[in-house]
Design a protein around this motif. Structure first.
Motif, PDB file in Angstrom:
ATOM      1  N   ARG A 148      15.442  13.357   8.074  1.00  0.00           N
ATOM      2  CA  ARG A 148      13.998  12.423   9.346  1.00  0.00           C
ATOM      3  C   ARG A 148      13.713  13.671   8.945  1.00  0.00           C
ATOM      4  N   GLU A 149      13.964  14.495   9.474  1.00  0.00           N
ATOM      5  CA  GLU A 149      12.712  15.889   9.295  1.00  0.00           C
ATOM      6  C   GLU A 149      12.470  16.086   7.824  1.00  0.00           C
ATOM      7  N   ASP A 150      13.865  17.003   6.957  1.00  0.00           N
ATOM      8  CA  ASP A 150      12.909  16.742   5.493  1.00  0.00           C
ATOM      9  C   ASP A 150      11.962  15.512   4.970  1.00  0.00           C
ATOM     10  N   ALA A 151      12.422  14.679   5.688  1.00  0.00           N
ATOM     11  CA  ALA A 151      11.119  13.310   4.946  1.00  0.00           C
ATOM     12  C   ALA A 151       9.840  14.160   5.144  1.00  0.00           C
ATOM     13  N   ALA A 152       9.722  14.496   6.122  1.00  0.00           N
ATOM     14  CA  ALA A 152       8.918  14.709   6.795  1.00  0.00           C
ATOM     15  C   ALA A 152       7.416  15.511   5.833  1.00  0.00           C
ATOM     16  N   ALA A 153       8.130  16.005   4.255  1.00  0.00           N
ATOM     17  CA  ALA A 153       7.604  16.814   3.446  1.00  0.00           C
ATOM     18  C   ALA A 153       7.685  15.357   2.022  1.00  0.00           C
ATOM     19  N   ASN A 154       8.119  14.280   2.289  1.00  0.00           N
ATOM     20  CA  ASN A 154       7.792  13.543   1.474  1.00  0.00           C
ATOM     21  C   ASN A 154       6.895  12.255   1.675  1.00  0.00           C
ATOM     22  N   PRO A 155       5.968  12.213   1.025  1.00  0.00           N
ATOM     23  CA  PRO A 155       4.820  11.257   1.021  1.00  0.00           C
ATOM     24  C   PRO A 155       5.215   9.415   1.115  1.00  0.00           C
ATOM     25  N   HIS A 156       6.527   9.398  -0.012  1.00  0.00           N
ATOM     26  CA  HIS A 156       6.583   7.783   0.682  1.00  0.00           C
ATOM     27  C   HIS A 156       7.820   7.918   1.444  1.00  0.00           C
TER      28      HIS A 156
END
Length: 353
Positions: free
Chosen positions: A168-176
Motif C-alpha cells: 500500500r505504500e507503493d500504491a501511493a504512487a499509483n493514481p488508480h
C-alpha cells in the motif's frame, strides 16, 4: 514462436469502493476510449476483441453482451468472451494473433463487486457436492492457507503485515489505486488474516491492446513483447493440495520461459496475490529474490476489481516496460480459491541501445 506479439497500450479506471452511479457500460467506455487513444486506432482497426467478466457478479445471464455497447459491435466485429479474469481473455487474444488470424486485438475486463457480497459469490467456484454446500467464503479459505504457511514456518503475522504495508505504500504512487498509502492492519477478519491482509472490495475495469510484429512497433515506442505465456490449474479439491505451495505457478512460469538462463534476469514481478499470505506462496514457487521488484503498483492489496485484477497485473508490467522502468517482467494472474488457477506471462522490452 512464429510471430512477435506485444502489449502496446494499457488503461484502467480509478478503482472505487462503489460506482452506483455507473452502469457496467458507462464504467468500461472511458477505459476503451483511453486505450484506443493511446495508439491512435479506431474500433474498426481492431482485428479481434475479447473480454473477461462474470455473470455471477452482475446477477444476470449474458451480462457481457450489454458491455459490448461500450465497444461498438456494428459493423459486426470478431469477438469472444471468457467467464474468467481478463488475463485469460488476453491469453485467447494472444493465441489469435500468434496464428495470424489478426494483427491487433482489444482485450478488456470489468467487475462490479459492490452490489452484493463477493465473499458469498465466490463460493460458487467450489466443488458443488462436498464444499460449496458448506459455504466457506473466500476469506476463510485464504485464512486456512495463511495458517498452513505459519504452521510450516514459511511466514508469521508480522511478516504478513510488512507485505501489506509495503504494497500500500507503493500504491501511493499509483493514481488508480483504491487503498494507497500506509494504514493500520486492523482487526482479524478470519484469523490469522487481518483487514490489512485482505483485498479491498471495489469496482473497476481495464483494457489492453495487443499488436503483432511491425504493427506493434508502429503503435508503441517500446512495446512489451510477450515472450511466453502459460496457464495451469491445481486439483479442484482443496483437501488433496498442499496449500503452502503452488506447483501450477512454477510449471506455468517454466513453460513461459521465466527461468530461461539464456534470457536477461527478471527485474519486476506483478503478482496477483489478493491476500498477503498468497504473495509468500507465489514468491516461493517462482523463486523470487530481493533483486526483483514485486508489485510496484501496489498489487491486488491496493485494488482488486474481481475479473479485472489479473489483467491489470499484465497491464502494469507492460506499462513499466513502455516507460523504460523495466526490461524483463513477469506478470501473474489467478482465479479460484487459494491460487487454484494460475497464468504466468513474461514480458520484455527492446534493448535501450
Amino acid at each position: 514462436m512464429s510471430r512477435e506479439v506485444a502489449i502496446v497500450a494499457f488503461a484502467q479506471t480509478d478503482h472505487a469502493r462503489r460506482t452506483d452511479e455507473l452502469s457496467e457500460v458507462e464504467m468500461v467506455m472511458p477505459v476503451l476510449h483511453d486505450v484506443l487513444r493511446q495508439t491512435g486506432l479506431k474500433t474498426s482497426d481492431i482485428g479481434f476483441t475479447c473480454s473477461g467478466s462474470s455473470d455471477y457478479l452482475a446477477g444476470r445471464a449474458f451480462s457481457f453482451t450489454m458491455a459490448l455497447d461500450g465497444v461498438g459491435a456494428w459493423p459486426p466485429i470478431s469477438e469472444s468472451h471468457v467467464e474468467m479474469d481478463g488475463a485469460w481473455a488476453l491469453y485467447e487474444a494472444w493465441v489469435k494473433l500468434l496464428t495470424g488470424e489478426a494483427d491487433t486485438a482489444l482485450v478488456y475486463a470489468y467487475g462490479k463487486s459492490s452490489p452484493g457480497s463477493v465473499r458469498d459469490v465466490l463460493t460458487r467456484q467450489l466443488d458443488p457436492y462436498y464444499v460449496a454446500p458448506l459455504w466457506p467464503d473466500s476469506v476463510a479459505l485464504a485464512a486456512l492457507q495463511a495458517r498452513a504457511l505459519i504452521d510450516a514456518g514459511d511466514t508469521d503475522e508480522p511478516a504478513l503485515a510488512r507485505i501489506a504495508a509495503r504494497s500500500r505504500e507503493d500504491a501511493a504512487a499509483n493514481p488508480h489505486a483504491q487503498l494507497p498509502g500506509a494504514r493500520p492492519q486492523g482487526d482479524y477478519v478470519v484469523a490469522p488474516l487481518r483487514t490489512g491482509d485482505c483485498p479491498p472490495i471495489g469496482d473497476g475495469a481495464a483494457a489492453v491492446i495487443l499488436a503483432a510484429g511491425d504493427k506493434a512497433r508502429e503503435l508503441c515506442a517500446r512495446p512489451a513483447w510477450i515472450t511466453g505465456m502459460d496457464h495451469r490449474i491445481e486439483a479442484h479439491s482443496l483437501g488433496v493440495r498442499d496449500l503452502t505451495d503452488a506447483p501450477s505457478v512454477r510449471l506455468a512460469a517454466e513453460r513461459a520461459g521465466a527461468f530461461d538462463p539464456a534470457r536477461p534476469p527478471l527485474d519486476t514481478a506483478e503478482l496477483h496475490a489478493p491476500f498477503s499470505s498468497q504473495e509468500v506462496v507465489l514468491r516461493k514457487a517462482l523463486g523470487l529474490g530481493d533483486e526483483v521488484r514485486v508489485n510496484p503498483s501496489g498489487g491486488a492489496l491496493a485494488a482488486n476489481p474481481v475479473m479485472a485484477a489479473g489483467l491489470i497485473r499484465l497491464g502494469e508490467a507492460a506499462a513499466r516496460i513502455h516507460r523504460g522502468a523495466s526490461d524483463r517482467a513477469l506478470a501473474h494472474a489467478t482465479s479460484g480459491p487459494c491460487l487454484q488457477q494460475n497464468l504466468v506471462a513474461v514480458l520484455e522490452g527492446d534493448s535501450h541501445e
